[in-house]
Scaffold this motif. Structure first.
Motif, PDB file in Angstrom:
ATOM      1  N   THR A 100       1.096  -0.921   0.166  1.00 18.57           N
ATOM      2  CA  THR A 100       0.136   0.404   0.384  1.00 18.57           C
ATOM      3  C   THR A 100       1.520   0.725   0.097  1.00 18.57           C
ATOM      4  OG1 THR A 100       0.328   0.067   2.454  1.00 18.57           O
ATOM      5  CG2 THR A 100      -1.726  -1.482   0.987  1.00 18.57           C
ATOM      6  N   ARG A 101      -0.262   2.419   0.141  1.00 18.20           N
ATOM      7  CA  ARG A 101       0.860   3.807   0.099  1.00 18.20           C
ATOM      8  C   ARG A 101       1.347   4.006   1.123  1.00 18.20           C
ATOM      9  NH1 ARG A 101      -2.009   8.350  -3.430  1.00 18.20           N
ATOM     10  NH2 ARG A 101      -2.584   7.458  -5.451  1.00 18.20           N
ATOM     11  N   SER A 102       0.717   3.182   2.601  1.00 18.75           N
ATOM     12  CA  SER A 102       1.778   4.067   3.482  1.00 18.75           C
ATOM     13  C   SER A 102       2.855   2.628   3.320  1.00 18.75           C
ATOM     14  CB  SER A 102       0.755   3.061   4.975  1.00 18.75           C
ATOM     15  OG  SER A 102       0.700   2.172   4.555  1.00 18.75           O
ATOM     16  N   ASP A 103       2.701   1.138   3.441  1.00 12.60           N
ATOM     17  CA  ASP A 103       3.877   0.357   3.350  1.00 12.60           C
ATOM     18  C   ASP A 103       5.171   1.036   2.447  1.00 12.60           C
ATOM     19  OD1 ASP A 103       1.823  -1.525   4.574  1.00 12.60           O
ATOM     20  OD2 ASP A 103       1.770  -2.488   2.468  1.00 12.60           O
ATOM     21  N   ILE A 104       4.641   1.450   1.450  1.00 12.43           N
ATOM     22  CA  ILE A 104       6.261   1.942   0.619  1.00 12.43           C
ATOM     23  C   ILE A 104       6.704   3.403   1.539  1.00 12.43           C
ATOM     24  CG2 ILE A 104       6.414   3.368  -1.017  1.00 12.43           C
ATOM     25  CD1 ILE A 104       4.590   1.744  -2.857  1.00 12.43           C
ATOM     26  N   ALA A 105       5.782   3.977   1.932  1.00 15.07           N
ATOM     27  CA  ALA A 105       5.597   5.265   2.645  1.00 15.07           C
ATOM     28  C   ALA A 105       6.466   5.032   4.430  1.00 15.07           C
ATOM     29  CB  ALA A 105       4.626   6.246   3.580  1.00 15.07           C
ATOM     30  N   ALA A 106       6.252   3.746   4.357  1.00  9.14           N
ATOM     31  CA  ALA A 106       6.943   3.459   5.979  1.00  9.14           C
ATOM     32  C   ALA A 106       8.644   2.948   5.486  1.00  9.14           C
ATOM     33  CB  ALA A 106       6.305   2.212   6.764  1.00  9.14           C
ATOM     34  N   ALA A 107       8.921   1.846   4.394  1.00  4.96           N
ATOM     35  CA  ALA A 107       9.693   1.359   4.329  1.00  4.96           C
ATOM     36  C   ALA A 107      10.570   2.757   4.335  1.00  4.96           C
ATOM     37  CB  ALA A 107       9.789   0.700   2.841  1.00  4.96           C
ATOM     38  N   LEU A 108      10.280   3.399   3.027  1.00  2.00           N
ATOM     39  CA  LEU A 108      11.603   5.088   2.755  1.00  2.00           C
ATOM     40  C   LEU A 108      12.004   5.663   3.171  1.00  2.00           C
ATOM     41  CD1 LEU A 108       9.578   6.717  -0.661  1.00  2.00           C
ATOM     42  CD2 LEU A 108      11.623   4.836  -0.313  1.00  2.00           C
ATOM     43  N   ASN A 109      10.966   5.853   4.778  1.00  2.00           N
ATOM     44  CA  ASN A 109      11.181   6.494   5.996  1.00  2.00           C
ATOM     45  C   ASN A 109      11.783   5.745   6.793  1.00  2.00           C
ATOM     46  OD1 ASN A 109      10.438   8.813   5.392  1.00  2.00           O
ATOM     47  ND2 ASN A 109       8.109   8.411   5.853  1.00  2.00           N
ATOM     48  N   ALA A 110      12.339   4.555   6.767  1.00  2.00           N
ATOM     49  CA  ALA A 110      12.554   3.555   7.919  1.00  2.00           C
ATOM     50  C   ALA A 110      13.945   3.594   8.649  1.00  2.00           C
ATOM     51  CB  ALA A 110      12.781   1.877   7.976  1.00  2.00           C
ATOM     52  N   PRO A 111      14.975   3.351   9.694  1.00  2.00           N
ATOM     53  CA  PRO A 111      15.649   3.799  10.818  1.00  2.00           C
ATOM     54  C   PRO A 111      17.248   3.719   8.867  1.00  2.00           C
ATOM     55  CG  PRO A 111      14.773   3.532  12.184  1.00  2.00           C
ATOM     56  CD  PRO A 111      13.987   3.088  10.725  1.00  2.00           C
ATOM     57  N   GLY A 113      17.534   4.143   6.408  1.00  2.00           N
ATOM     58  CA  GLY A 113      18.112   5.439   5.586  1.00  2.00           C
ATOM     59  C   GLY A 113      17.286   4.616   3.964  1.00  2.00           C
ATOM     60  N   ALA A 114      16.300   5.783   4.467  1.00  2.00           N
ATOM     61  CA  ALA A 114      15.504   6.091   2.439  1.00  2.00           C
ATOM     62  C   ALA A 114      16.135   6.010   1.442  1.00  2.00           C
ATOM     63  CB  ALA A 114      14.628   7.183   2.851  1.00  2.00           C
ATOM     64  N   VAL A 115      15.494   5.418   0.510  1.00  2.00           N
ATOM     65  CA  VAL A 115      15.881   5.316  -0.902  1.00  2.00           C
ATOM     66  C   VAL A 115      14.851   6.413  -2.026  1.00  2.00           C
ATOM     67  CG1 VAL A 115      17.506   3.608  -0.889  1.00  2.00           C
ATOM     68  CG2 VAL A 115      14.922   2.984  -1.375  1.00  2.00           C
ATOM     69  N   ALA A 116      15.392   7.397  -2.977  1.00  2.00           N
ATOM     70  CA  ALA A 116      14.726   7.713  -4.055  1.00  2.00           C
ATOM     71  C   ALA A 116      13.671   7.142  -4.423  1.00  2.00           C
ATOM     72  CB  ALA A 116      15.158   8.026  -4.684  1.00  2.00           C
ATOM     73  N   HIS A 117      13.874   5.140  -4.672  1.00  2.00           N
ATOM     74  CA  HIS A 117      13.257   4.692  -5.469  1.00  2.00           C
ATOM     75  C   HIS A 117      12.055   3.688  -4.711  1.00  2.00           C
ATOM     76  CE1 HIS A 117      15.455   5.943  -8.935  1.00  2.00           C
ATOM     77  NE2 HIS A 117      16.028   5.127  -8.898  1.00  2.00           N
ATOM     78  N   TYR A 118      11.450   2.727  -5.590  1.00  2.00           N
ATOM     79  CA  TYR A 118      10.896   1.687  -4.986  1.00  2.00           C
ATOM     80  C   TYR A 118      11.875   0.975  -4.302  1.00  2.00           C
ATOM     81  CZ  TYR A 118       8.049  -2.372  -3.950  1.00  2.00           C
ATOM     82  OH  TYR A 118       7.410  -3.270  -3.778  1.00  2.00           O
ATOM     83  N   ASP A 170      13.380   2.630 -12.266  1.00  2.00           N
ATOM     84  CA  ASP A 170      12.990   1.957 -11.450  1.00  2.00           C
ATOM     85  C   ASP A 170      11.872   1.003 -11.792  1.00  2.00           C
ATOM     86  OD1 ASP A 170      11.944   2.432  -8.120  1.00  2.00           O
ATOM     87  OD2 ASP A 170      10.302   4.028  -8.336  1.00  2.00           O
ATOM     88  N   ASP A 171      11.355   0.830 -10.287  1.00  2.00           N
ATOM     89  CA  ASP A 171      10.340  -0.733 -10.480  1.00  2.00           C
ATOM     90  C   ASP A 171       9.189  -0.185 -10.643  1.00  2.00           C
ATOM     91  OD1 ASP A 171      12.527  -2.619 -10.190  1.00  2.00           O
ATOM     92  OD2 ASP A 171      12.189  -3.458  -8.789  1.00  2.00           O
ATOM     93  N   VAL A 172       8.970   0.464 -12.218  1.00  2.00           N
ATOM     94  CA  VAL A 172       7.693   1.292 -11.667  1.00  2.00           C
ATOM     95  C   VAL A 172       5.518   0.543 -11.842  1.00  2.00           C
ATOM     96  CG1 VAL A 172       8.330   2.867 -13.088  1.00  2.00           C
ATOM     97  CG2 VAL A 172       7.483   1.215 -14.450  1.00  2.00           C
TER      98      VAL A 172
END
Length: 280
Positions: A100-111, A113-118, A170-172
């Motif tokens: 979900t969008r929230s899953d991806i947002a959480a992964a990108l904000n994980a301690p 280190g976030a990445v720009a891509h999926y 990216d894995d679009v």
């Protein structure tokens, strides 16, 4: 001979930026005795409205533009998109994504280190047909595998060759949970089906070109040339956007603006007061 297309989404009335892109595409086709096409990109079923489809035709005709029939409507093209997706599945180049969008947002904000891509949360998971049948999912391109298969693509724009880098990919998402295709896949399939030879579009879509060229290579589709034009901006540099209630062509028509004269001025790069061309 140039075959160009104007491909708006019927999620609101057209504004001056749409008019500029349509005029440039129409002119590029007509100068070489080519063909100008209209495509309705209505895969966003939650926001697309029939009255906006009607409005698109009204606004273009007010500008003095015409187009070849039939008009391609993406919501009627599900079978073509599924065929293309099947080809990529057969090559092992796509995978189901349950995020979900929230899953991806959480992964990108994980301690860590976030990445720009999926972040690749669903990449490499077992292909569980039962889970796919029960749980809504999208389909993503496995960019690493795709590039290994096809190599880094290049393309032609304004007589120059451009070359992509690994960072362009990216894995679009190629098919959404609620639609048979997402923008990147639908665009290349429809351009090929319509014989588009010159993709005239705004500079904001230039980052889409590498992945679209990659998909064309993987699917064996013809390669169009591209022309990414400057965007119409407010004088203060803000982009025109439907969500920001940008002044519409309908409002300009109702205020007495002459449509063909406006189109002629846009073709010369002359904009009404309060607007300018630039890169957003």
């Amino acid at each position: 001979m140039n075959i160009t297309r104007f491909a708006p989404s019927p999620t609101g009335r057209l504004h001056l930026g749409h008019a500029y892109s349509a005029v440039l595409g129409h002119g590029a086709a007509r100068r070489g005795s080519g063909k100008f096409l209209l495509r309705i990109e209505d895969l966003d079923t939650t926001r697309s409205r029939p009255e906006f489809v009607v409005g698109i035709s009204e606004d273009l005709r007010w500008l003095g533009l015409d187009w070849a029939e039939p008009v391609l409507v993406q919501s009627q093209r599900g079978a073509a998109y599924e065929t293309a997706l099947d080809k990529l599945r057969e090559q092992g180049l796509v995978y189901p994504c349950f995020c979900t969008r929230s899953d991806i947002a959480a992964a990108l904000n994980a301690p860590h280190g976030a990445v720009a891509h999926y972040p690749g949360t669903c990449r490499g998971l077992p292909d569980d047909a039962g889970r796919r049948a029960e749980q809504p999912h999208s389909w993503r391109l496995d960019a690493a595998k795709a590039l290994e298969r096809a190599g880094l693509p290049s393309w032609e724009e304004a007589g120059r060759s451009f070359h992509s880098t690994r960072e362009d990919f990216d894995d679009v998402i190629l098919a959404r949970k609620d639609a048979p295709a997402a923008y990147q896949l639908a665009c290349v399939v429809d351009d090929a089906a319509s014989g588009v030879s010159l993709g005239v579009r705004g500079a904001d879509l230039r980052p889409s070109t590498p992945v679209q060229r990659l998909l064309q290579m993987l699917l064996g589709l013809p390669e169009p040339r591209y022309l990414h034009h400057q965007l119409v901006l407010h004088e203060d540099g803000r982009r025109l956007a439907k969500r920001d209630l940008a002044p519409t062509l309908n409002a300009m028509r109702n205020s007495g603006v002459d449509g063909p004269q406006l189109a002629q001025e846009l073709a010369m790069g002359k904009l009404p007061s309060g607007f300018r061309l630039g890169e957003a």
